[in-house]
Design an enzyme around this catalytic site. Structure first.
Site, PDB file in Angstrom:
ATOM      1  N   LYS A 259       0.847  -1.192   0.000  1.00 37.52           N
ATOM      2  CA  LYS A 259       0.000   0.000   0.000  1.00 37.52           C
ATOM      3  C   LYS A 259       0.888   1.250   0.000  1.00 37.52           C
ATOM      4  O   LYS A 259       2.042   1.190   0.431  1.00 37.52           O
ATOM      5  CB  LYS A 259      -0.883   0.007   1.252  1.00 37.52           C
ATOM      6  CG  LYS A 259      -1.992  -1.038   1.236  1.00 37.52           C
ATOM      7  CD  LYS A 259      -2.869  -0.921   2.461  1.00 37.52           C
ATOM      8  CE  LYS A 259      -3.919  -2.012   2.527  1.00 37.52           C
ATOM      9  NZ  LYS A 259      -4.957  -1.904   1.491  1.00 37.52           N
ATOM     10  N   ARG A 333     -10.000 -12.191   1.939  1.00 39.97           N
ATOM     11  CA  ARG A 333     -10.815 -13.286   1.382  1.00 39.97           C
ATOM     12  C   ARG A 333     -10.115 -14.627   1.514  1.00 39.97           C
ATOM     13  O   ARG A 333     -10.752 -15.671   1.555  1.00 39.97           O
ATOM     14  CB  ARG A 333     -11.180 -12.955  -0.068  1.00 39.97           C
ATOM     15  CG  ARG A 333     -10.009 -12.806  -0.991  1.00 39.97           C
ATOM     16  CD  ARG A 333     -10.361 -12.035  -2.244  1.00 39.97           C
ATOM     17  NE  ARG A 333     -10.598 -10.618  -1.968  1.00 39.97           N
ATOM     18  CZ  ARG A 333     -11.050  -9.742  -2.850  1.00 39.97           C
ATOM     19  NH1 ARG A 333     -11.334 -10.130  -4.085  1.00 39.97           N
ATOM     20  NH2 ARG A 333     -11.235  -8.478  -2.514  1.00 39.97           N
TER      21      ARG A 333
HETATM   22  N1  BES Z   1      -8.025  -3.996   4.125  1.00 37.79           N
HETATM   23  C1  BES Z   1      -8.202  -3.681   2.759  1.00 37.79           C
HETATM   24  C2  BES Z   1      -9.534  -2.986   2.491  1.00 37.79           C
HETATM   25  C3  BES Z   1      -9.712  -1.604   3.067  1.00 37.79           C
HETATM   26  C4  BES Z   1      -9.415  -0.501   2.280  1.00 37.79           C
HETATM   27  C5  BES Z   1     -10.188  -1.417   4.328  1.00 37.79           C
HETATM   28  C6  BES Z   1      -9.575   0.767   2.797  1.00 37.79           C
HETATM   29  C7  BES Z   1     -10.364  -0.153   4.844  1.00 37.79           C
HETATM   30  C8  BES Z   1     -10.054   0.949   4.077  1.00 37.79           C
HETATM   31  C9  BES Z   1      -8.156  -4.930   1.901  1.00 37.79           C
HETATM   32  O1  BES Z   1      -7.356  -5.951   2.376  1.00 37.79           O
HETATM   33  C10 BES Z   1      -7.669  -4.536   0.540  1.00 37.79           C
HETATM   34  O2  BES Z   1      -6.590  -4.012   0.461  1.00 37.79           O
HETATM   35  N2  BES Z   1      -8.482  -4.746  -0.459  1.00 37.79           N
HETATM   36  C11 BES Z   1      -8.162  -4.411  -1.807  1.00 37.79           C
HETATM   37  C12 BES Z   1      -8.692  -5.501  -2.686  1.00 37.79           C
HETATM   38  C13 BES Z   1      -8.371  -5.327  -4.128  1.00 37.79           C
HETATM   39  C14 BES Z   1      -6.883  -5.365  -4.340  1.00 37.79           C
HETATM   40  C15 BES Z   1      -9.066  -6.409  -4.910  1.00 37.79           C
HETATM   41  C16 BES Z   1      -8.823  -3.073  -2.146  1.00 37.79           C
HETATM   42  O3  BES Z   1      -9.966  -2.851  -1.767  1.00 37.79           O
HETATM   43  O4  BES Z   1      -8.162  -2.240  -2.756  1.00 37.79           O
HETATM   44 ZN    ZN Z   2      -5.282  -5.770   1.855  1.00 31.90          ZN
END
Ligand code: BES
Ligand code: ZN
Ligand code: ZN
Length: 483
Positions: A259, A333
């Site tokens: 990230k 997931r």
């Molecule tokens: N923990 C994150 C989702 C999230 C994003 C929670 C912002 C709270 C605030 C999750 O693990 C994630 O990074 N999801 C990705 C999935 C994608 C790569 C398919 C996302 O939402 O960008």
């Molecule tokens: Zn994530």
């Protein structure tokens, strides 16, 4: 650690004893006047007006806003604003005489008001070197009749908000304090206190079981993953339990799909789904609800190291299904798929509800107002949505059409862990999880990424964890017991 595991609320509500006389501060709730006039509070819900009485005491008039717009949640918001004001003012006691209000039954208005009072004072200041805590406040309720109902309402609000504040307190702890191992330890201590059965599956057991999803996510961290299982027996041991499943990523760096500086901030809150499940079990145990419940908290830390999983890896989940890793940031997931498989194998549940901060996409779709719900069962979804409307922890259903599956069919494995970027990522997350659920088992997935924490303070919560979902799920369980 056992002593300060739970949040100690600086505000209490209690019934005044018969010999007690009202004190310095009297609480009133009032609608805003159509035109500004002396004695009527401001237009915004929670605006506060102080009036000195002839006897030298003070009336605190809390605004309920416009009468036409007033709902039971208005009382919650007003309670929250008042709680903050009381704490700031340094008041030791404040008294309330009129708990009946307009067309609202006590169960709705007064319980929401109590919840607001007990949520509004929450603060996470454990790490402030200067003690910024203020004196405790007691709100005394002088009631003439219906004392039993009032007592019950205060007790229930206290139990619910204790659970919400417990979730918040743990959620605020950084990744350096709460990791999968210390989370499991905390859960164990809590379980003992509330007579819940607690089983911890450590990395050895998980690897014997071949739970390849949770293991892959956790393998890059110094603190190995844990599957934490809490069991509440209910009144009839023969009955099949409802299983709650929570995502507890104690910190989500994104892994090798790292990230950026802005989006990594706040990722300690990626454990909120799991914490919500823990808090719900605590509340259910105190309330002694009749239904049997199991909570499965899938805990891992998504880190970068020489041992981390990587994009292009192919993993085999507990179900036997294989997954091609497109991004190590779609980790939730993976561990939830193992938890879903484990739940069905072990408990043959009456229903499964998972809660997870799964996708940023749900924030794009629904903002910070509603959580997304996806389900394979109309009745379960309808009941949860309804419980959301009642508690004002609101849900909005998203579809799970088979067409969405196309984008996550694997090239070299059964599935991919992410679909087309920018296309329905929340639904893709839901449809992914659905692949691990037997069609006959009612299941709902709550994507709480937008509501588990708030970027700015609200009347009910400072910036940070909200405890979303606890009051909602308890309301849902109660709707089952009412049948
Ligand atoms: N923990 C994150 C989702 C999230 C994003 C929670 C912002 C709270 C605030 C999750 O693990 C994630 O990074 N999801 C990705 C999935 C994608 C790569 C398919 C996302 O939402 O960008
Ligand atoms: Zn994530
Ligand atoms: Zn995550």
């Amino acid at each position: 650690m056992s002593n300060n595991l739970e949040y100690k609320n600086p505000l209490q509500i209690r019934i005044a004893e018969p010999h007690e006389v009202p004190g310095e501060l009297i609480i009133h709730l009032n609608y805003a006047a159509k035109k500004p006039s002396p004695g009527s509070p401001g237009k915004r819900v929670g605006d506060i007006l102080i009036i000195k009485t002839a006897l030298g005491s003070h009336e605190i008039i809390v605004s309920l806003g416009e009468q036409e717009k007033c709902t039971s949640d208005t009382f919650r918001q007003a309670g929250g604003s008042l709680a903050r004001w009381l704490k700031k003012s340094g008041a030791v006691t404040a008294d309330i005489h009129h708990i009946e209000f307009d067309k609202f039954p006590i169960e709705d208005a007064f319980s929401a008001f109590c919840e607001g009072l007990l949520l509004g004072t929450f603060e996470f200041n454990r790490y402030k070197s200067k003690d910024s805590s203020t004196a405790d406040v007691t709100v005394r309720v002088f009631c003439k009749d219906e004392t039993a109902l009032v007592v019950q309402t205060i007790q229930k609000a206290t139990i619910l908000t204790n659970a919400v504040n417990l979730e918040r307190e743990w959620a605020h702890e950084p990744g350096s304090v709460i990791n999968p191992v210390t989370l499991a330890e905390r859960a164990q201590i809590l379980a003992q206190k509330y007579a819940l059965k607690c089983t911890i599956l450590d990395e050895k057991v998980l690897s014997e079981m071949k739970a390849g999803g949770i293991l892959a996510v956790g393998q890059g961290s110094k603190t190995p993953p844990r599957m934490i299982i809490l069991e509440y027996p209910g009144k009839n041991p023969q009955e099949k339990p409802i299983v709650l499943i929570g995502k507890a990523i104690t910190f989500d760096t994104g892994g090798y799909s790292l990230k950026n500086t802005a989006s990594i901030q706040g990722m300690k809150y990626d454990k909120c789904g799991g914490l919500t499940v823990i808090a719900i079990l605590q509340a259910v145990a105190v309330l002694q609800l009749p239904i049997p419940l199991v909570g499965i908290i899938a805990a891992a830390e998504n880190m970068i190291s020489a041992d981390s999983y990587r994009p292009d890896d192919i993993i085999t989940t507990l179900s036997g299904k294989t997954i091609e890793i497109i991004t190590t940031d779609a980790e939730g997931r993976l561990l939830l798929s193992d938890a879903l498989t484990y739940a069905q194998k072990t408990y043959h549940p009456r229903a499964m509800i998972d809660m997870a901060t799964l996708t940023g996409g749900v924030i794009t779709a629904l903002g910070r107002v509603r959580a997304g719900i996806m389900s394979n069962n109309r009745e379960l979804a309808a009941r949860l949505v309804e419980a959301g409307e009642k508690t004002f922890e609101k849900l909005w259903q998203l579809p799970l059409d088979e067409e969405y599956l196309e984008s996550i069919k694997g090239d070299e494995a059964d599935l991919k862990n992410a679909g087309t970027p920018g296309e329905a990522s929340t639904i893709t997350g839901g449809i992914f999880l659905k692949q691990f659920v037997d069609d006959h088992c009612p299941w709902a997935h709550l994507d709480i990424a937008g509501v588990a924490d708030t970027p700015k303070e609200t009347p009910l919560s400072p910036k940070g964890a909200t405890g979303f979902g606890i009051r909602l799920l308890i309301k849902y369980f109660e709707s089952l017991s009412d049948e």
